[in-house]
Design an enzyme around this catalytic site. Structure first.
Site, PDB file in Angstrom:
ATOM      1  N   ASP A 129      66.206  32.417  22.305  1.00 49.86           N
ATOM      2  CA  ASP A 129      65.288  33.212  23.017  1.00 49.86           C
ATOM      3  C   ASP A 129      64.932  34.197  22.106  1.00 49.86           C
ATOM      4  O   ASP A 129      63.643  34.817  22.164  1.00 49.86           O
ATOM      5  CB  ASP A 129      66.070  33.928  24.335  1.00 49.86           C
ATOM      6  CG  ASP A 129      66.242  32.403  25.293  1.00 49.86           C
ATOM      7  OD1 ASP A 129      65.157  32.149  26.173  1.00 49.86           O
ATOM      8  OD2 ASP A 129      67.206  32.282  25.382  1.00 49.86           O
ATOM      9  N   ARG A 132      59.415  39.025  31.632  1.00 48.01           N
ATOM     10  CA  ARG A 132      60.701  38.674  31.276  1.00 48.01           C
ATOM     11  C   ARG A 132      60.929  39.381  30.054  1.00 48.01           C
ATOM     12  O   ARG A 132      59.966  39.188  28.893  1.00 48.01           O
ATOM     13  CB  ARG A 132      60.972  37.235  31.118  1.00 48.01           C
ATOM     14  CG  ARG A 132      60.925  36.388  32.438  1.00 48.01           C
ATOM     15  CD  ARG A 132      61.555  35.100  32.540  1.00 48.01           C
ATOM     16  NE  ARG A 132      62.885  35.395  32.345  1.00 48.01           N
ATOM     17  CZ  ARG A 132      63.674  34.178  32.063  1.00 48.01           C
ATOM     18  NH1 ARG A 132      63.255  32.919  31.804  1.00 48.01           N
ATOM     19  NH2 ARG A 132      64.957  34.198  31.970  1.00 48.01           N
TER      20      ARG A 132
HETATM   21  O1  MRU Z   1      66.305  31.899  31.423  1.00 46.62           O
HETATM   22  P1  MRU Z   1      65.761  30.713  30.663  1.00 46.62           P
HETATM   23  O2  MRU Z   1      65.933  29.474  31.487  1.00 46.62           O
HETATM   24  O3  MRU Z   1      64.143  31.042  30.384  1.00 46.62           O
HETATM   25  O4  MRU Z   1      66.415  30.600  29.308  1.00 46.62           O
HETATM   26  C1  MRU Z   1      65.873  30.271  28.324  1.00 46.62           C
HETATM   27  C2  MRU Z   1      66.940  29.085  27.948  1.00 46.62           C
HETATM   28  O5  MRU Z   1      66.733  28.202  28.445  1.00 46.62           O
HETATM   29  C3  MRU Z   1      67.804  29.017  26.753  1.00 46.62           C
HETATM   30  O6  MRU Z   1      68.213  30.190  26.471  1.00 46.62           O
HETATM   31  C4  MRU Z   1      67.546  28.293  25.593  1.00 46.62           C
HETATM   32  O7  MRU Z   1      68.740  27.655  25.185  1.00 46.62           O
HETATM   33  C5  MRU Z   1      66.414  28.761  24.627  1.00 46.62           C
HETATM   34  S1  MRU Z   1      64.921  28.744  25.164  1.00 46.62           S
HETATM   35  C6  MRU Z   1      64.342  27.447  24.313  1.00 46.62           C
END
Ligand code: MRU
Length: 335
Positions: free
Chosen positions: A228, A88
């Site tokens: 993220d 990712r």
């Molecule tokens: O694609 P994901 O579900 O891995 O996305 C990340 C998230 O859950 C969010 O962006 C989140 O608010 C930040 S990660 C703790």
């Protein structure tokens, strides 16, 4: 906290993950005994959320060091590192964790294991401290909006955005949470709501496009989301839909906070426009999954049969919309 209560943990070379693709309908543990299987779990979002992705990626690197043949040890590790990093692209914790464990793995698998466990412990501790710091910002009676899932499942155990809210609730403050459903994968409706229910925090799920109305009606006192990746200037990548919530919050004079451990800050990226944004399968928009009346998890198409879809997974909120960053040691601002 028991490691077995975490979203992600490892014993020797075996990695255990709460299978987030089955929640809230089934509570199952996914078990991986090799790094490729752990990579697949990140890609398919069996585990997800920046902190949990980071810890899992660290454990994958540790598994690679267990698996690496003596005669080809360094090359094997390097190839594995590239593979794990390709799972990712947006969550910064993935890259920092893999780098840390890889550097130790070059010495020995014992050192790799120690480092991977340390990262999971540090992530957990960061969430605990974010809860304590963030609780100070929450007043009794507050209604708080959160987007996506940045709770215990996403950050190993305590969470980032949810940690202050759960801490406030434990401290006897009356708090109410509006949970964005968070299309297309519905992390809010499925995961955040499940976590809040477990913690006993009053909440309701709203469709993502209800936020403007609620803010206009004065029903939201603050917004807290996770992150993220945070660029050096404070621009912040988070789940798609975060940007519009931040702009709305500014318009209605509502404080908008990002909660994140220091491992999510990326000083190598100067501004948000340079943060890589993941594009995911169109199926996430065209289909939806849920449990039917017989208790079977099914995926059904919800779109016109011949239409395609565009599915960017994150957006970047410019720092000017962010009131502050709730970190383990302080609330930071970039003014
Ligand atoms: O694609 P994901 O579900 O891995 O996305 C990340 C998230 O859950 C969010 O962006 C989140 O608010 C930040 S990660 C703790």
């Amino acid at each position: 906290m028991q490691k077995q209560n975490r979203a992600v943990w490892a014993e020797k070379n075996i990695v255990y993950l709460i299978d987030q693709t089955k929640l809230p309908f089934k509570e199952e543990i996914f078990i991986s005994d090799n790094y490729k299987k752990t990579c697949e779990a990140i890609v398919t979002m069996i585990t997800r959320g920046a902190g949990s992705i980071g810890a899992t990626a660290g454990f994958a690197m540790m598994q690679a060091s267990y698996e690496a043949p003596k005669e080809n040890y360094n090359n094997f590790l390097l190839e594995a590192k590239k593979e794990i990093e390709a799972t990712r692209p947006t969550a910064q914790d993935l890259f920092s964790a893999v780098k840390r464990v890889y550097n130790k793995a070059l010495n020995s698998f014992e050192e790799a294991e120690k480092e991977a466990q340390k990262i999971a412990d540090e992530t957990s501790e960061a969430g605990r401290k974010i809860g304590i710091i963030g609780n100070e910002l929450i007043e009794d009676g507050f209604s708080i909006l959160t987007h996506c899932n940045a709770g215990p499942l996403a950050i190993v155990d305590y969470g980032s955005a949810l940690a202050p809210i759960i801490e406030a609730h434990k401290n006897g403050k009356k708090v109410f949470v509006y949970v964005d459903e968070t299309r297309p994968r519905n992390q809010g409706a499925k995961l955040t709501a499940w976590e809040l229910e477990k913690a006993g925090v009053p909440h309701t799920i709203i469709a993502d496009n209800v936020v403007g109305l609620l803010m206009q009606q004065g029903k939201i006192d603050m917004v807290i989301t996770g992150a993220d990746r945070i660029a050096k200037n404070g621009d912040t990548a988070n789940k798609i839909g975060t940007l519009e919530k931040a702009i709305l919050a500014k318009e209605f004079n509502i404080p908008f906070y990002i909660a994140a451990p220091m491992s999510t800050f990326d000083d190598n990226i100067l501004e948000g426009k340079d943060i890589p944004i993941e594009e995911r399968s169109e199926d996430e928009v065209l289909y939806i999954s849920g449990e039917d009346a017989e208790g079977i998890i099914r995926k059904i198409r919800i779109a016109s049969p011949n239409s395609g879809a565009y599915n960017p997974a994150f957006d970047v909120t410019p720092v000017k919309y962010i009131t502050g960053f709730i970190t383990p040691d302080a609330v930071l601002s970039f003014d």
